[in-house]
Design a protein around this motif. Sequence first.
Motif, PDB file in Angstrom:
ATOM      1  N   VAL A 233       1.512   0.845 -52.995  1.00  0.00           N
ATOM      2  CA  VAL A 233       0.837   2.083 -52.620  1.00  0.00           C
ATOM      3  C   VAL A 233      -0.663   1.975 -52.858  1.00  0.00           C
ATOM      4  O   VAL A 233      -1.134   1.112 -53.611  1.00  0.00           O
ATOM      5  CB  VAL A 233       1.402   3.299 -53.400  1.00  0.00           C
ATOM      6  CG1 VAL A 233       2.894   3.414 -53.219  1.00  0.00           C
ATOM      7  CG2 VAL A 233       1.037   3.207 -54.871  1.00  0.00           C
ATOM      8  N   PHE A 259      -0.684   6.954 -50.819  1.00  0.00           N
ATOM      9  CA  PHE A 259      -0.081   6.630 -49.525  1.00  0.00           C
ATOM     10  C   PHE A 259       0.560   5.243 -49.618  1.00  0.00           C
ATOM     11  O   PHE A 259       0.085   4.385 -50.371  1.00  0.00           O
ATOM     12  CB  PHE A 259      -1.125   6.657 -48.399  1.00  0.00           C
ATOM     13  CG  PHE A 259      -2.285   5.721 -48.626  1.00  0.00           C
ATOM     14  CD1 PHE A 259      -2.245   4.405 -48.177  1.00  0.00           C
ATOM     15  CD2 PHE A 259      -3.424   6.159 -49.286  1.00  0.00           C
ATOM     16  CE1 PHE A 259      -3.304   3.540 -48.394  1.00  0.00           C
ATOM     17  CE2 PHE A 259      -4.499   5.299 -49.506  1.00  0.00           C
ATOM     18  CZ  PHE A 259      -4.432   3.995 -49.056  1.00  0.00           C
ATOM     19  N   PRO A 260       1.644   5.007 -48.870  1.00  0.00           N
ATOM     20  CA  PRO A 260       2.236   3.659 -48.846  1.00  0.00           C
ATOM     21  C   PRO A 260       1.304   2.703 -48.097  1.00  0.00           C
ATOM     22  O   PRO A 260       0.714   3.071 -47.072  1.00  0.00           O
ATOM     23  CB  PRO A 260       3.562   3.858 -48.089  1.00  0.00           C
ATOM     24  CG  PRO A 260       3.752   5.337 -47.997  1.00  0.00           C
ATOM     25  CD  PRO A 260       2.404   5.965 -48.063  1.00  0.00           C
ATOM     26  N   TRP A 266      -0.212   7.700 -43.070  1.00  0.00           N
ATOM     27  CA  TRP A 266       0.705   8.754 -43.485  1.00  0.00           C
ATOM     28  C   TRP A 266       0.009   9.689 -44.460  1.00  0.00           C
ATOM     29  O   TRP A 266      -0.807   9.273 -45.286  1.00  0.00           O
ATOM     30  CB  TRP A 266       1.942   8.149 -44.132  1.00  0.00           C
ATOM     31  CG  TRP A 266       2.855   9.183 -44.737  1.00  0.00           C
ATOM     32  CD1 TRP A 266       3.784   9.930 -44.092  1.00  0.00           C
ATOM     33  CD2 TRP A 266       2.906   9.572 -46.109  1.00  0.00           C
ATOM     34  NE1 TRP A 266       4.417  10.772 -44.982  1.00  0.00           N
ATOM     35  CE2 TRP A 266       3.895  10.572 -46.220  1.00  0.00           C
ATOM     36  CE3 TRP A 266       2.213   9.187 -47.253  1.00  0.00           C
ATOM     37  CZ2 TRP A 266       4.210  11.174 -47.431  1.00  0.00           C
ATOM     38  CZ3 TRP A 266       2.509   9.796 -48.455  1.00  0.00           C
ATOM     39  CH2 TRP A 266       3.508  10.767 -48.538  1.00  0.00           C
ATOM     40  N   SER A 295       2.474  13.214 -54.289  1.00  0.00           N
ATOM     41  CA  SER A 295       2.131  12.219 -53.269  1.00  0.00           C
ATOM     42  C   SER A 295       2.367  10.808 -53.787  1.00  0.00           C
ATOM     43  O   SER A 295       2.751   9.914 -53.025  1.00  0.00           O
ATOM     44  CB  SER A 295       0.678  12.388 -52.831  1.00  0.00           C
ATOM     45  OG  SER A 295      -0.226  12.062 -53.876  1.00  0.00           O
ATOM     46  N   SER A 299       5.145   8.429 -52.048  1.00  0.00           N
ATOM     47  CA  SER A 299       4.674   7.144 -51.510  1.00  0.00           C
ATOM     48  C   SER A 299       5.543   5.998 -51.998  1.00  0.00           C
ATOM     49  O   SER A 299       5.912   5.106 -51.221  1.00  0.00           O
ATOM     50  CB  SER A 299       3.209   6.912 -51.913  1.00  0.00           C
ATOM     51  OG  SER A 299       2.359   7.882 -51.341  1.00  0.00           O
ATOM     52  N   ARG A 302       8.860   6.226 -50.140  1.00  0.00           N
ATOM     53  CA  ARG A 302       8.794   5.711 -48.780  1.00  0.00           C
ATOM     54  C   ARG A 302       8.622   4.197 -48.764  1.00  0.00           C
ATOM     55  O   ARG A 302       9.030   3.531 -47.807  1.00  0.00           O
ATOM     56  CB  ARG A 302       7.634   6.374 -48.026  1.00  0.00           C
ATOM     57  CG  ARG A 302       7.801   7.868 -47.837  1.00  0.00           C
ATOM     58  CD  ARG A 302       6.580   8.482 -47.171  1.00  0.00           C
ATOM     59  NE  ARG A 302       6.490   8.093 -45.781  1.00  0.00           N
ATOM     60  CZ  ARG A 302       6.989   8.775 -44.767  1.00  0.00           C
ATOM     61  NH1 ARG A 302       7.645   9.899 -45.006  1.00  0.00           N
ATOM     62  NH2 ARG A 302       6.852   8.365 -43.523  1.00  0.00           N
TER      63      ARG A 302
END
Length: 536
Positions: A233, A259-260, A266, A295, A299, A302
């Motif tokens: 991430v 975020f990934p 995303w 978040s 992340s 995901r």
Amino acid sequence: MGLHRSDNSCDPTPPTGPLAMALYEALFLALLVGAHAELPGCKIRVTSKALELVKQEGLRFLEQELETITIPDLRGKEGHFYYNISEVKVTELQLTSSELDFQPQQELMLQITNASLGLQFRRQLLYWFFYDGGYINASAEGVFIRTGLELSRDPTGRMKVSNVSCQASVSRMHAAFGGTFKKVYEFLSTFITSGMRFLLNQQICPVLYHAGTVLLNSLLDTIPVRSSVDDLVGIDYSLMKDPVASTSNLDMDFRGAFFPLTEKNWSLPNRAVEPQLQEEERMVYVAFSEFFFDSAMESYFRAGALQLSLVGDKVPHDLDMLLRASYFGSIVLLSPAVIDSPLKLELRVLAPPHCTIKPAGTTISVTASVTIALVPPDQPEVQLSSMTMDARLSAKMALRGKALRTQLDLRRFRIYSNQSALESLALIPLQAPLKTLLQIAVMPMLNERTWRGVQIPLPEGINFVREVVTNHAGFLTIGADLHFAKGLREERLGGTAAGRGEAGRCGHQYGCLFRKRENMVKAARGLSVGTMCPAP
């Protein structure tokens, strides 16, 4: 006799016409903008308590930058006297009064009054065949400097020094001449000191402008904007708007979203409470909303990181025996031939965990599936059971240096079956062993990662000390003091001083005269002679 109302002030009928339509459209647009306005996940406030420390480092940085001032040579002729003042260097800055304040329009304003600059320069005098030279100390007194830094957000979301205002003046110069030609220098001192004061007045502001727009911006470039946290991430610390200054603090709003790395575009919608900063007792306050932590967990979810599989020897021996005994009947009924196969225990988080911040503490709710199976060599798995696990973790936040770290602890744990209540009752004997497994095998793995922490948006060389964490409804704040691990000049990139002018170059007529006279004096004393001026 009846009463008649001639006005319609209480008429419930809505207004009509072009004006009413314009009002409705304006209201609709305002609601639309408000609905789509993104809230910050991280806020930072720098209070006036930090200004004294920042001023100390800033003045040290200013003194070092003033030492890079380049003053052109002063050359001239009065009668038969040729003089040359060269290699002028600023050696020190002595302060009598200085103030650093927040300004609502300028962000940061530094004012220095009645200061003095120590200087050193080389003197050269030629009168017919008589030559005199050497170095002398001088001082510039009554120095006034007023400079302001305007901070803004650039298109990439990075904080920048967008403008530097500057006013500078030197009231008087003094030089203590000595030597054989002392009286001559005193005669020429008015021309020399006036010229040096004029040139010094012209050089201070360009140096400060370069220090602000180039050197300080190179330091601000070390603040992470979009960077990777690990192999899975990244985090987005882009500034959402220009910094806002008041007379007592400077506030900055950062997106604060993970975020990934495989899905850099995303974005998780921010529906959390906006963090609020009211305190001003510490030098710096950092606020994080629930969105910041949500978040991060989504992340990792995901990215496929929130799952764990233990096979064979990785399953604790006591738990292995208990599970085999609990599911012995199922094993015999399903496939007696695989009774001695390695056991597999798989935990998989079913949905992104959620963070809840309250004044009493911070908790993280997790729902996962627990699958128990046998893994015979070269054969398909034999699933024995599948259950759902609800867990609640307590989280303690800490700020160490520039890293936000988290310590997790398992507080509540429950397993149940989605098939039937009867099967959920049968799982009760497994509750304590599985909770022990989480505490001794899973929680240390999680804490090893969360305690490494994530960097918060601070420049290199600046750390937090004496941190205090306070929980609120929907967000938490961390108050701390600042510590400069290195000076500002050590941290900034580039910024090499400009050349020192063209002092002593042979191309100038006076420079050549002084070079020739020096060579004649050295030759008379039996010393090595320097290079003569080239022919034009």
